[in-house]
Design a protein around this motif. Sequence first.
Motif, short mmCIF file in Angstrom:
data_model
loop_
_atom_site.label_atom_id
_atom_site.label_comp_id
_atom_site.label_asym_id
_atom_site.label_seq_id
_atom_site.Cartn_x
_atom_site.Cartn_y
_atom_site.Cartn_z
N ASN A 173 0.85 -1.18 0.00
CA ASN A 173 0.00 0.00 0.00
C ASN A 173 0.90 1.24 0.00
N VAL A 174 1.12 1.80 -1.17
CA VAL A 174 2.07 2.90 -1.31
C VAL A 174 1.57 4.14 -0.56
N ASP A 175 0.29 4.42 -0.63
CA ASP A 175 -0.25 5.61 0.05
C ASP A 175 -0.05 5.50 1.56
N ARG A 176 -0.25 4.33 2.09
CA ARG A 176 -0.05 4.13 3.53
C ARG A 176 1.42 4.32 3.90
N ILE A 177 2.31 3.81 3.07
CA ILE A 177 3.74 3.97 3.33
C ILE A 177 4.13 5.45 3.34
N ILE A 178 3.57 6.22 2.41
CA ILE A 178 3.88 7.65 2.34
C ILE A 178 3.39 8.37 3.60
N VAL A 179 2.20 8.02 4.06
CA VAL A 179 1.67 8.64 5.29
C VAL A 179 2.55 8.29 6.48
N VAL A 180 2.97 7.03 6.59
CA VAL A 180 3.84 6.62 7.69
C VAL A 180 5.18 7.37 7.63
N ALA A 181 5.73 7.54 6.43
CA ALA A 181 7.00 8.25 6.28
C ALA A 181 6.88 9.69 6.75
N PHE A 182 5.81 10.36 6.37
CA PHE A 182 5.62 11.74 6.82
C PHE A 182 5.42 11.81 8.33
N ALA A 183 4.64 10.88 8.89
CA ALA A 183 4.42 10.87 10.34
C ALA A 183 5.73 10.60 11.09
N LEU A 184 6.53 9.68 10.57
CA LEU A 184 7.82 9.38 11.20
C LEU A 184 8.75 10.60 11.15
N GLY A 185 8.76 11.28 10.02
CA GLY A 185 9.58 12.49 9.92
C GLY A 185 9.12 13.57 10.89
N ALA A 186 7.81 13.70 11.08
CA ALA A 186 7.30 14.70 12.02
C ALA A 186 7.69 14.36 13.46
N VAL A 187 7.65 13.08 13.82
CA VAL A 187 8.05 12.68 15.17
C VAL A 187 9.53 12.98 15.41
N LEU A 188 10.38 12.63 14.46
CA LEU A 188 11.81 12.91 14.61
C LEU A 188 12.09 14.41 14.66
N ALA A 189 11.36 15.17 13.85
CA ALA A 189 11.54 16.63 13.88
C ALA A 189 11.10 17.21 15.22
#
Length: 285
Positions: free
Chosen positions: A172-188
């Motif tokens: 599920n590419v869309d789900r992967i993209i959402v997870v990547a953005f959420a992960l980047g926000a947490v690290l930021a």
Amino acid sequence: MSKWNDRAPLLGAAVGAVVLWGVVRLYNGDVSALYIVVAVVGGAIVGTAVGVLAGRLAKKGARVEINVQAVAATAVASALTAEIGWVIFKELINKVEWPSAKQRIPFPQLDVVTGTALQVGGVTIQRSAIFTVAALVVCAVLLWFFINRTRLGRGMQAVSQDPDTARLMGINVDRIIVVAFALGAVLAAIAGVSQGLQNNNIDFRMGFLAGLKAFTAAVLGGIGNVYGAVVGGLVLGVVEAMATQYIPGQFGGSTWKDVWAFVILILVLVFRPQGLLGARVVDRA
């Protein structure tokens, strides 16, 4: 449930009343009640006419009817809701002490993290620096485990290489993209807390230079390499500290530390574009 074009007069009355009410309020926030009533009535009339025209143009033979009682009730309800919102907004503006956009705001301090500095062998170590290094280690380990040992992480690697093929393989590419953005926000967010604890004060400009340094560290270590980003950040910090401490004359000191950091970036881009830990990519025909 009827279609929108059948209720176009009601929609037009509501929008027209609120729009003209907003224009009057923006022109003069303390205008008298008479002008408000005139604005609501005029906006309702104009909006109703526009709604009738739009409904008939949208669909031939549409059942567009003007019910005066329904139009009046809709316009009054919309204007009354907007007026109540305006009163609440004015109360908030007058009572709440909003900070200035350019004012430095004190960052919350934690005694465990921002207490007295530690002395180790004649070297002074700030507790906020220890917190930053500890957060770096924990985040790097968890990120490595997530990317290399979980299905979402492996799917993220597949999507980064070829999203179309990954989609064909059932990812599920869309789900992967959402997870990547959420992960980047947490690290930021973790990085922002660390920087706030070190600086004690925060302002709207502090993230700009930090973002440039983060990009520099990623390029320095190798784009797409987690270990490279960690190594690049550490190398960048060491270079800045050594330039501040050991370079004499007018090219040393804290004023020039950012210059030397970007000098290192330029040298890496010229002589090793893939970064310190990046792998050389071979183009094939």
